[in-house]
Design an enzyme around this catalytic site. Structure first.
Site, mmCIF file in Angstrom:
data_model
loop_
_atom_site.group_PDB
_atom_site.id
_atom_site.type_symbol
_atom_site.label_atom_id
_atom_site.label_comp_id
_atom_site.label_asym_id
_atom_site.label_seq_id
_atom_site.Cartn_x
_atom_site.Cartn_y
_atom_site.Cartn_z
ATOM 1 N N ILE A 38 -14.133 -15.990 -9.103
ATOM 2 C CA ILE A 38 -12.990 -14.702 -9.256
ATOM 3 C C ILE A 38 -13.151 -14.901 -10.508
ATOM 4 C CG2 ILE A 38 -10.232 -14.647 -8.849
ATOM 5 C CD1 ILE A 38 -12.609 -15.533 -6.985
ATOM 6 N N ASP A 46 -11.819 -16.091 -18.078
ATOM 7 C CA ASP A 46 -11.348 -16.679 -18.169
ATOM 8 C C ASP A 46 -11.057 -18.089 -17.529
ATOM 9 O OD1 ASP A 46 -11.949 -17.575 -15.577
ATOM 10 O OD2 ASP A 46 -11.551 -16.340 -14.297
ATOM 11 N N SER A 49 1.057 -1.128 0.486
ATOM 12 C CA SER A 49 -0.071 0.404 0.184
ATOM 13 C C SER A 49 0.079 1.246 -0.153
ATOM 14 C CB SER A 49 -0.734 -0.091 1.260
ATOM 15 O OG SER A 49 -1.862 0.824 0.745
ATOM 16 N N ASP A 60 -16.486 -13.413 -14.856
ATOM 17 C CA ASP A 60 -15.762 -14.606 -14.090
ATOM 18 C C ASP A 60 -15.389 -15.484 -15.364
ATOM 19 O OD1 ASP A 60 -14.705 -16.782 -12.468
ATOM 20 O OD2 ASP A 60 -17.232 -16.966 -11.186
ATOM 21 N N ASP A 120 -15.544 -19.681 -10.972
ATOM 22 C CA ASP A 120 -14.630 -19.512 -9.750
ATOM 23 C C ASP A 120 -15.892 -18.592 -8.845
ATOM 24 O OD1 ASP A 120 -13.594 -17.957 -10.623
ATOM 25 O OD2 ASP A 120 -11.072 -19.583 -10.466
ATOM 26 N N HIS A 122 -7.282 -4.956 -0.903
ATOM 27 C CA HIS A 122 -5.819 -4.213 -0.618
ATOM 28 C C HIS A 122 -5.094 -5.359 0.263
ATOM 29 C CE1 HIS A 122 -3.747 -0.831 -0.525
ATOM 30 N NE2 HIS A 122 -4.097 -0.238 0.284
ATOM 31 N N ALA A 139 -13.104 -20.641 -15.805
ATOM 32 C CA ALA A 139 -14.061 -20.929 -14.951
ATOM 33 C C ALA A 139 -14.584 -19.956 -14.889
ATOM 34 C CB ALA A 139 -12.949 -21.421 -13.830
ATOM 35 N N ASP A 154 -8.773 -5.927 -5.963
ATOM 36 C CA ASP A 154 -8.144 -4.364 -5.020
ATOM 37 C C ASP A 154 -8.977 -2.912 -4.731
ATOM 38 O OD1 ASP A 154 -7.250 -2.253 -3.493
ATOM 39 O OD2 ASP A 154 -5.060 -2.863 -3.747
#
Ligand SMILES: *[C@@H]1O[C@H](CO)[C@@H](O)[C@H](O)[C@H]1NC(C)=O
Ligand SMILES: *[C@@H]1O[C@H](CO)[C@@H](O)[C@H](O)[C@H]1NC(C)=O
Ligand SMILES: *[C@@H]1O[C@H](CO)[C@@H](O)[C@H](O)[C@H]1NC(C)=O
Ligand SMILES: *[C@@H]1O[C@H](CO)[C@@H](O)[C@H](O)[C@H]1NC(C)=O
Ligand SMILES: *[C@@H]1O[C@H](CO)[C@@H](O)[C@H](O)[C@H]1NC(C)=O
Ligand SMILES: *[C@@H]1O[C@H](CO)[C@@H](O)[C@H](O)[C@H]1NC(C)=O
Ligand SMILES: *[C@@H]1O[C@H](CO)[C@@H](O)[C@H](O)[C@H]1NC(C)=O
Ligand SMILES: *[C@@H]1O[C@H](CO)[C@@H](O)[C@H](O)[C@H]1NC(C)=O
Ligand SMILES: *[C@@H]1O[C@H](CO)[C@@H](O)[C@H](O)[C@H]1NC(C)=O
Ligand SMILES: *[C@@H]1O[C@H](CO)[C@@H](O)[C@H](O)[C@H]1NC(C)=O
Length: 523
Positions: free
Chosen positions: A263, A257, A185, A254, A261, A438, A259, A398
């Site tokens: 994320i 990529d 940070s 999502d 998941d 973050h 998948a 973040d």
């Protein structure tokens, strides 16, 4: 010394017995300290398991922390001008491995991050940290005191390192062979700042989630407030609605990529359309959909920020982070650190408030860039040429600092050094940590081991101190950055191999997304 001893986490046998050589060396150390500009406040031996005394710590910085190891603790004032000084601590561990490390701060700085000192000292580093030149996470101390601002902008970490190295040589007769930096940070910005300005200070720098491009990061807080407005504005979006927007962004982004998941591996490969959330005429539950105006406002808040001069000031927020940003930037008032910066630094007027902000305020702040605090200078040839290594990472979820800003800097360095990524790889690697918030947290495999908050003893080798030591001392550069996702009880759910920029992760279809080998870095 070597990595074995670096990484064998030691369980210490209680307090040392009387007559213990280390302890008595610590007791007599104060008399030996005669360093220019340094006034020692205390020197004390701390045994593993003891609470670290807060007696010398400023009230706003007091914390509670148990020492993990035996060490000799030096607390001191370091004078940096006739109007400024640092509060600093050095932690000199019994199980020293011949390495020095400097640590950084967070936010608008203002406290020694003792948890970082504890983390690094546990791995045998002689560790130093300062308060960045003032106590507390606020810009008020900069008011009418540019020397305090200079400490925060660039001087504190360097001064701490100069003193910390001298103390290390004084305390350990064998001295040290390698020097490192670890920060996230504001600590990330401080790391880049040292690379740019004091390239001889470190052999290895770990800089995460960096608040570099600092002035525009501050400006961005005002842009995000302007884009989302006050709570009583017709298009204001509540945090509950931001959670709805988040779910829709994840739904759209999502799968990109390969998948599903939860994320988003790389938010830069998606362009979500929020108009899909506009309430239809039969909607009964307006808390799960948006008005047209709200969709427009959310889209603006998730757009790049340009200054009145047409320049890109700051890249957009990470898709996937919006729900977490709601409590920071979309609260219906200007982010307090942003408002304070304008008040105490840009306008030097203690009565200034956010209602006076215009886009020209952003340009005024940008042009001011006091002491080159932005830490965005891409010419890091001196650091490269001396053989030092820069290990950088940024979470793609973040909510406070855009990870795209770290990519932007990486590309500026490539441009300035006339070097393609395969050449930058020799000394500078940037890893995107998918699903990391973050400096930690987030929904993904964010346990990368850069500090107590992202370290798990269940995977001791996932430790960025270990990684940077291997790179610097053995020339073993990290190909990818492993990260663990932990479940609610702290067990490892899965591991992911995070890619180094400009590559990004793609799931190839074979195998579960929880299998790290079912992912490939492409690009
Ligand atoms: C120091 O580390 C070694 C292993 O590296 C360990 O055997 C020893 O117990 C440690 N001693 C103390 C006092 O921590
Ligand atoms: C260190 O600085 C503080 C102010 O932050 C001051 O109160 C204290 O007296 C100083 N201590 C020494 C030993 O100079
Ligand atoms: C150490 O701190 C913990 C909580 O922070 C407290 O419960 C405990 O009593 C302290 N121990 C000593 C010896 O002061
Ligand atoms: C000591 O502090 C003065 C300002 O008070 C500064 O000019 C000087 O560079 C400092 N010396 C060292 C060795 O840091
Ligand atoms: C520094 O390196 C030299 C040469 O390898 C070695 O003999 C010495 O022990 C090292 N010093 C420390 C503090 O690790
Ligand atoms: C309306 O939608 C929100 C968000 O999806 C949900 O939390 C809430 O339970 C819903 N209310 C009703 C009455 O269905
Ligand atoms: C800030 O304003 C004060 C008056 O309020 C003035 O004394 C001071 O010189 C100003 N500082 C700067 C850096 O302009
Ligand atoms: C902000 O300043 C304006 C005057 O410039 C004033 O009218 C307003 O009340 C202030 N707002 C707050 C929250 O202090
Ligand atoms: C980059 O920095 C180096 C070392 O300070 C200097 O020699 C060189 O001229 C700089 N390059 C540019 C383009 O400014
Ligand atoms: C992948 O692993 C997760 C977590 O263990 C599990 O819930 C899921 O069913 C698995 N998916 C497939 C396709 O095997």
């Amino acid at each position: 010394m070597r990595l074995q001893s670096l990484l064998s986490l030691v369980t210490l046998p209680g307090a040392a017995v009387a007559g213990d050589a280390f302890q008595s060396r610590c007791s007599s150390f104060q008399d030996q300290i005669n360093i220019h500009n340094v006034t020692v406040r205390s020197v004390e031996y701390v045994a593993a398991g003891q609470n670290v005394s807060q007696a010398e710590v400023a009230p706003v910085c007091k914390s509670s922390l148990q020492a993990s190891i035996d060490f000799c603790r030096v607390t001191m004032n370091i004078s940096t001008s006739d109007r400024s000084h640092l509060w600093a601590e050095a932690w000199l561990p019994r199980n020293y491995t011949g390495r020095f490390v400097s640590t950084g701060n967070g936010g608008l700085a203002g406290c020694v991050q003792e948890t970082d000192l504890n983390f690094a000292a546990t791995y045998g580093f002689a560790t130093v940290g300062t308060n960045g030149g003032h106590d507390g996470d606020t810009a008020e101390p900069f008011f009418n005191n540019p020397e305090v601002l200079a400490d925060f902008a660039y001087r504190s970490v360097h001064a701490g390192a100069v003193v910390g190295k001298e103390l290390t040589r004084l305390f350990y007769p064998e001295g040290f062979n390698y020097s490192y930096y670890l920060g996230c940070s504001t600590g990330g910005r401080q790391g880049y700042q040292q690379v740019q300005r004091f390239p001889d200070d470190y052999d290895g720098v770990v800089a995460g989630s960096a608040a570099m491009n600092f002035v525009n990061l501050i400006n961005w807080g005002a842009f995000l407030y302007e884009a989302t407005g006050n709570v009583d504005d017709p298009g204001y979006i509540t945090s509950d609605l931001w959670a709805v927007i988040h779910d829709e962004i994840v739904r759209q982004c999502d799968p990109v990529d390969g998948a599903i998941d939860g994320i988003i591996e790389d938010p830069d490969f998606c362009a979500p359309v929020l108009e899909t959330l506009i309430c239809d005429s039969t909607t009964k539950n307006a808390s799960s959909c948006l008005t047209g105006l709200q969709a427009a406002r959310a889209t603006r808040a998730l757009s790049d920020f340009y200054g009145p001069d047409g320049k890109l000031y700051y890249p957009r927020l990470n898709y996937g982070a919006e729900a977490d940003s709601a409590g920071v930037y979309f609260t219906g008032s200007m982010y307090s650190r942003t408002e304070e910066w304008y008040r105490y630094v840009v306008y030097n007027d203690s009565t200034w408030n956010s209602s006076q902000w215009t886009l020209d305020s952003a340009k005024k702040a940008f042009d001011q860039n006091p002491f080159n605090i932005e830490a965005f200078d891409p010419n890091i040839t001196t650091f490269r040429d001396r053989g030092s290594k820069l290990l950088s990472y940024h979470g793609t979820q973040d909510p406070i600092i855009s990870s795209t800003d770290s990519k932007l800097y990486y590309r500026r360095v490539a441009n300035a050094l006339n070097a393609r990524p395969s050449e930058l790889d020799d000394f500078y690697r940037l890893f995107q940590i998918s699903g990391m918030g973050h400096c930690g947290d987030g929904d993904g495999a964010s346990y990368i081991g850069q500090g107590a908050g992202t370290y798990t003893s269940k995977a001791p080798r996932i430790n960025l101190l270990h990684t940077i030591v291997e790179w610097v001392e053995q020339g073993k550069a990290p190909e990818y950055m492993p990260g663990n996702k932990l479940d609610a009880s702290g067990n490892i759910e899965y591991m992911r191999k995070h890619c180094r920029y400009p590559k990004h992760n793609i799931h190839r279809g074979a195998g579960n997304y929880t299998d790290p080998n079912s992912w490939t870095c492409v690009g």
